[in-house]
Design a protein around this motif. Sequence first.
Motif, PDB file in Angstrom:
ATOM      1  N   ASP A 134       0.835  -1.204   0.000  1.00  0.00           N
ATOM      2  CA  ASP A 134       0.000   0.000   0.000  1.00  0.00           C
ATOM      3  C   ASP A 134       0.871   1.257   0.000  1.00  0.00           C
ATOM      4  O   ASP A 134       0.595   2.207  -0.746  1.00  0.00           O
ATOM      5  N   ALA A 135       1.911   1.273   0.793  1.00  0.00           N
ATOM      6  CA  ALA A 135       2.808   2.434   0.845  1.00  0.00           C
ATOM      7  C   ALA A 135       3.494   2.644  -0.508  1.00  0.00           C
ATOM      8  O   ALA A 135       3.620   3.784  -0.975  1.00  0.00           O
ATOM      9  N   GLU A 136       3.897   1.559  -1.138  1.00  0.00           N
ATOM     10  CA  GLU A 136       4.553   1.660  -2.446  1.00  0.00           C
ATOM     11  C   GLU A 136       3.581   2.205  -3.502  1.00  0.00           C
ATOM     12  O   GLU A 136       3.945   3.060  -4.312  1.00  0.00           O
ATOM     13  N   VAL A 137       2.347   1.725  -3.466  1.00  0.00           N
ATOM     14  CA  VAL A 137       1.341   2.183  -4.421  1.00  0.00           C
ATOM     15  C   VAL A 137       0.995   3.647  -4.180  1.00  0.00           C
ATOM     16  O   VAL A 137       0.861   4.431  -5.126  1.00  0.00           O
ATOM     17  N   ARG A 138       0.883   4.042  -2.917  1.00  0.00           N
ATOM     18  CA  ARG A 138       0.602   5.457  -2.607  1.00  0.00           C
ATOM     19  C   ARG A 138       1.733   6.359  -3.112  1.00  0.00           C
ATOM     20  O   ARG A 138       1.481   7.450  -3.636  1.00  0.00           O
ATOM     21  N   GLN A 139       2.964   5.913  -2.940  1.00  0.00           N
ATOM     22  CA  GLN A 139       4.107   6.694  -3.427  1.00  0.00           C
ATOM     23  C   GLN A 139       4.068   6.807  -4.950  1.00  0.00           C
ATOM     24  O   GLN A 139       4.289   7.896  -5.497  1.00  0.00           O
ATOM     25  N   ALA A 140       3.778   5.706  -5.625  1.00  0.00           N
ATOM     26  CA  ALA A 140       3.687   5.730  -7.090  1.00  0.00           C
ATOM     27  C   ALA A 140       2.568   6.656  -7.548  1.00  0.00           C
ATOM     28  O   ALA A 140       2.715   7.393  -8.531  1.00  0.00           O
ATOM     29  N   ARG A 141       1.451   6.650  -6.829  1.00  0.00           N
ATOM     30  CA  ARG A 141       0.332   7.532  -7.174  1.00  0.00           C
ATOM     31  C   ARG A 141       0.739   8.994  -7.009  1.00  0.00           C
ATOM     32  O   ARG A 141       0.462   9.822  -7.874  1.00  0.00           O
ATOM     33  N   ALA A 142       1.404   9.305  -5.918  1.00  0.00           N
ATOM     34  CA  ALA A 142       1.836  10.684  -5.677  1.00  0.00           C
ATOM     35  C   ALA A 142       2.794  11.149  -6.782  1.00  0.00           C
ATOM     36  O   ALA A 142       2.681  12.272  -7.279  1.00  0.00           O
ATOM     37  N   GLU A 143       3.722  10.280  -7.166  1.00  0.00           N
ATOM     38  CA  GLU A 143       4.666  10.631  -8.220  1.00  0.00           C
ATOM     39  C   GLU A 143       3.959  10.809  -9.557  1.00  0.00           C
ATOM     40  O   GLU A 143       4.276  11.727 -10.322  1.00  0.00           O
ATOM     41  N   ALA A 144       2.993   9.941  -9.840  1.00  0.00           N
ATOM     42  CA  ALA A 144       2.251  10.038 -11.097  1.00  0.00           C
ATOM     43  C   ALA A 144       1.397  11.305 -11.129  1.00  0.00           C
ATOM     44  O   ALA A 144       1.288  11.962 -12.175  1.00  0.00           O
ATOM     45  N   LEU A 145       0.787  11.653  -9.998  1.00  0.00           N
ATOM     46  CA  LEU A 145       0.013  12.900  -9.934  1.00  0.00           C
ATOM     47  C   LEU A 145       0.912  14.114 -10.162  1.00  0.00           C
ATOM     48  O   LEU A 145       0.538  15.055 -10.872  1.00  0.00           O
ATOM     49  N   GLU A 146       2.082  14.087  -9.569  1.00  0.00           N
ATOM     50  CA  GLU A 146       3.024  15.190  -9.740  1.00  0.00           C
ATOM     51  C   GLU A 146       3.441  15.298 -11.216  1.00  0.00           C
ATOM     52  O   GLU A 146       3.505  16.394 -11.773  1.00  0.00           O
ATOM     53  N   ARG A 147       3.671  14.150 -11.846  1.00  0.00           N
ATOM     54  CA  ARG A 147       4.050  14.138 -13.261  1.00  0.00           C
ATOM     55  C   ARG A 147       2.917  14.699 -14.121  1.00  0.00           C
ATOM     56  O   ARG A 147       3.158  15.503 -15.024  1.00  0.00           O
ATOM     57  N   CYS A 148       1.690  14.297 -13.835  1.00  0.00           N
ATOM     58  CA  CYS A 148       0.537  14.831 -14.577  1.00  0.00           C
ATOM     59  C   CYS A 148       0.455  16.338 -14.424  1.00  0.00           C
ATOM     60  O   CYS A 148       0.238  17.055 -15.410  1.00  0.00           O
ATOM     61  N   GLY A 149       0.616  16.810 -13.210  1.00  0.00           N
ATOM     62  CA  GLY A 149       0.567  18.244 -12.970  1.00  0.00           C
ATOM     63  C   GLY A 149       1.633  18.985 -13.756  1.00  0.00           C
ATOM     64  O   GLY A 149       1.374  20.041 -14.334  1.00  0.00           O
ATOM     65  N   ARG A 150       2.820  18.428 -13.776  1.00  0.00           N
ATOM     66  CA  ARG A 150       3.922  19.056 -14.516  1.00  0.00           C
ATOM     67  C   ARG A 150       3.621  19.073 -16.019  1.00  0.00           C
ATOM     68  O   ARG A 150       3.817  20.088 -16.693  1.00  0.00           O
ATOM     69  N   LEU A 151       3.119  17.934 -16.543  1.00  0.00           N
ATOM     70  CA  LEU A 151       2.824  17.855 -17.972  1.00  0.00           C
ATOM     71  C   LEU A 151       1.700  18.803 -18.381  1.00  0.00           C
ATOM     72  O   LEU A 151       1.745  19.406 -19.451  1.00  0.00           O
ATOM     73  N   ILE A 152       0.711  18.937 -17.514  1.00  0.00           N
ATOM     74  CA  ILE A 152      -0.435  19.794 -17.840  1.00  0.00           C
ATOM     75  C   ILE A 152      -0.113  21.256 -17.581  1.00  0.00           C
ATOM     76  O   ILE A 152      -0.285  22.102 -18.461  1.00  0.00           O
ATOM     77  N   ASP A 153       0.338  21.571 -16.392  1.00  0.00           N
ATOM     78  CA  ASP A 153       0.512  22.971 -15.998  1.00  0.00           C
ATOM     79  C   ASP A 153       1.766  23.617 -16.575  1.00  0.00           C
ATOM     80  O   ASP A 153       1.698  24.707 -17.131  1.00  0.00           O
ATOM     81  N   ALA A 154       2.901  22.952 -16.426  1.00  0.00           N
ATOM     82  CA  ALA A 154       4.161  23.579 -16.823  1.00  0.00           C
ATOM     83  C   ALA A 154       4.471  23.381 -18.307  1.00  0.00           C
ATOM     84  O   ALA A 154       4.847  24.326 -19.002  1.00  0.00           O
ATOM     85  N   GLN A 155       4.299  22.145 -18.791  1.00  0.00           N
ATOM     86  CA  GLN A 155       4.705  21.852 -20.165  1.00  0.00           C
ATOM     87  C   GLN A 155       3.565  21.939 -21.167  1.00  0.00           C
ATOM     88  O   GLN A 155       3.805  21.994 -22.373  1.00  0.00           O
TER      89      GLN A 155
END
Length: 120
Positions: free
Chosen positions: A67-88
């Motif tokens: 569960d901790a590993e999946v939560r970390q992966a989700r947080a990283e994926a959300l951050e990546r989405c935010g970067r792709l949408i907002d910044a790039q």
Amino acid sequence: QWSVRINEAYQRLKDPVRRAAYLCELHGAPIRAEDNTSMPAQFLMQQMEWREALDDAADGAAIDRLDAEVRQARAEALERCGRLIDAQQDYAAAAGAVRGLMFIERFAVDVERRRELLGQ
């Protein structure tokens, strides 16, 4: 009718994955999760490893680690989405990242189901 539409919009915008999907679609990059399941090989390998770990999980500690590993992966994926949408503003790449997030969220539900089966 208006309050139904307002509630639907609120539900879509308050969930980060649904919001990201909406923004991608708004900018011409449909998610197409139901007919486009192509993902990078590394991502698919991670999914297979998680499935095996979930199948092998025999106690609460194993479920907690997964569960901790999946939560970390989700947080990283959300951050990546935010970067792709907002910044790039790379909505096509963000659509792929959103599909990945959808995989992760479905797996997180499976982890919770397994926790319930183990009586945690």
